[in-house]
Write a protein that holds these residues in place. Structure first.
Motif, PDB file in Angstrom:
ATOM      1  N   GLU A 121     -58.265  11.263 110.794  1.00  0.00           N
ATOM      2  CA  GLU A 121     -59.334  10.319 110.511  1.00  0.00           C
ATOM      3  C   GLU A 121     -59.466   9.324 111.662  1.00  0.00           C
ATOM      4  O   GLU A 121     -58.544   9.154 112.461  1.00  0.00           O
ATOM      5  N   THR A 173     -62.268  12.670 109.147  1.00  0.00           N
ATOM      6  CA  THR A 173     -62.675  11.947 107.947  1.00  0.00           C
ATOM      7  C   THR A 173     -62.542  10.451 108.202  1.00  0.00           C
ATOM      8  O   THR A 173     -62.307  10.004 109.324  1.00  0.00           O
ATOM      9  N   GLY A 174     -62.655   9.677 107.137  1.00  0.00           N
ATOM     10  CA  GLY A 174     -62.501   8.225 107.226  1.00  0.00           C
ATOM     11  C   GLY A 174     -63.845   7.519 107.223  1.00  0.00           C
ATOM     12  O   GLY A 174     -64.879   8.100 107.568  1.00  0.00           O
ATOM     13  N   TRP A 216     -65.818   7.506 110.588  1.00  0.00           N
ATOM     14  CA  TRP A 216     -66.302   8.742 111.199  1.00  0.00           C
ATOM     15  C   TRP A 216     -67.830   8.877 111.159  1.00  0.00           C
ATOM     16  O   TRP A 216     -68.442   9.209 112.186  1.00  0.00           O
TER      17      TRP A 216
END
Length: 371
Positions: A110, A141-142, A145
């Motif tokens: 992430e 992800t995250g 992003w």
């Protein structure tokens, strides 16, 4: 009559007991068989992974056409530099190094706070053609992003998540498990630069201003520890840089007992001190010496941070200032876990640095929203 019934009941109990005992024995044998099969499968799976890792490691070594017995051809065909008195050389009149920025992520899939700050600084101050994020994953992800994707689109920067294998060793030598991710990243950054060339950055490096002036050199490296150890957090190199080849081959002497020996100590002592002309050497301009710069950015406000430095290695893991004593030792600031809210209140250099790049994001988004 009653005696006959009791005899029949007794015989039934004996037969029932025998059947149940037989059933229990079958269950025990079945469980033991399953456990044995499972154990064998686990051993086979582990052996297969070990063999697969070894094969992948051998393949990677062969791809880079190097082994511990290979002859090293130290020619750089892009230009023939004129070595001057201080051991460095006159740079090429053209930009040798492509404007490509590389990050490496192993096990972290992430975009965290410090990495987002780094990417913002790169987009604002370096304006690369391509950003590669080399990751042992297929997607990131995250919360940050989607913002990275949007900013790359708004700045017309190619953003590539490149799925790669995380090495577990080099030249047949296994990495120490304590430092596996670090040593895997150390090797991978050399290999990535040998494949593409460009600018390698740790995910917590803040780019203060354009690095283009260093793209005219075969390879540029900063130093820490009063200039005694190379700093690997920011590297700028042509893919055929001679030092990269020697640096990778120095891992034939990989010593698993030490964290930074093969990355920093050995190549400085055995390569750079003997062949200083192989690199363009800096003296702290990439903010690698934490003892010198950490107090300037986390404890106070240093007004010349834009003029003095080209980059900073922030030593932030995720959103938290490293607790390992590398930066400030035990004299930590009151706020050492950062977010977009509390940086607004910081009257330090770091506060201004982060507010500046987040303002860049806001201005960029607002500019395109108006359209």
């Amino acid at each position: 009559m009653l005696g006959q019934v009791r005899v029949r009941d007794f015989r039934y109990q004996i037969r029932y007991g025998s059947v149940m005992q037989h059933y229990r024995n079958l269950k025990i044998r079945s469980v033991l068989t399953i456990l044995t099969v499972f154990t064998v499968l686990c051993i086979l799976f582990s052996l297969n992974n070990h063999l697969q890792d070894s094969r992948l490691q051998d393949i990677q070594d062969r791809i880079h056409e190097l082994d511990c017995g290979s002859h090293v051809n130290l020619t750089f065909d892009e230009f023939n530099p004129d070595v001057i008195d201080d051991g460095s050389y006159i740079p090429s009149p053209k930009q040798l190094v492509p404007n490509i920025v590389h990050y490496i992520l192993f096990t972290i899939h992430e975009i965290e706070f410090s990495h987002f700050v780094s990417i913002l600084s790169v987009l604002k101050n370096q304006k690369p053609d391509i950003i590669y994020i080399h990751c042992d994953c297929h997607q990131l992800t995250g919360d940050y992003w989607p913002r990275v994707l949007r900013l790359a689109q708004l700045t017309e920067t190619r953003l590539i998540v490149r799925s790669i294998f995380r090495p577990f060793g080099i030249f047949g030598r296994k990495f120490n498990k304590l430092w596996l991710n670090w040593h895997a990243s150390d090797i991978t950054r050399i290999r990535v630069l040998r494949e593409f060339g460009g600018i390698y950055l740790d995910r917590d490096v803040y780019v203060v201003r354009s690095l283009n002036r260093f793209r005219t050199h075969e390879m540029t490296i900063d130093f820490e520890g009063n200039g005694t150890v190379l700093a690997s957090q920011t590297l700028i190199a042509h893919k055929n840089a001679r030092f990269l080849k020697l640096w990778l081959l120095s891992y034939c002497e990989y010593d698993s007992k030490f964290w930074y020996y093969n990355t920093g100590v050995l190549p400085t002592k055995e390569i750079i001190e003997k062949r200083p002309e192989l690199i363009h050497r800096l003296n702290g301009e990439f903010g690698a010496d934490s003892v010198a710069f950490c107090p300037l950015i986390y404890h106070s406000y240093y007004k010349n941070w834009r003029q003095k430095f080209y980059a900073f290695h922030l030593l932030i893991r995720g959103d938290y200032l490293s607790p390992n004593g590398w930066c400030l030792g035990g004299n930590r600031p009151k706020i050492s876990q950062f977010n977009e809210q509390n940086i607004r209140q910081l009257n330090t250099t770091f506060g201004e640095m982060t507010r500046e790049v987040f303002a860049f994001e806001t201005q960029l988004v607002n500019k395109h929203s108006i359209r």
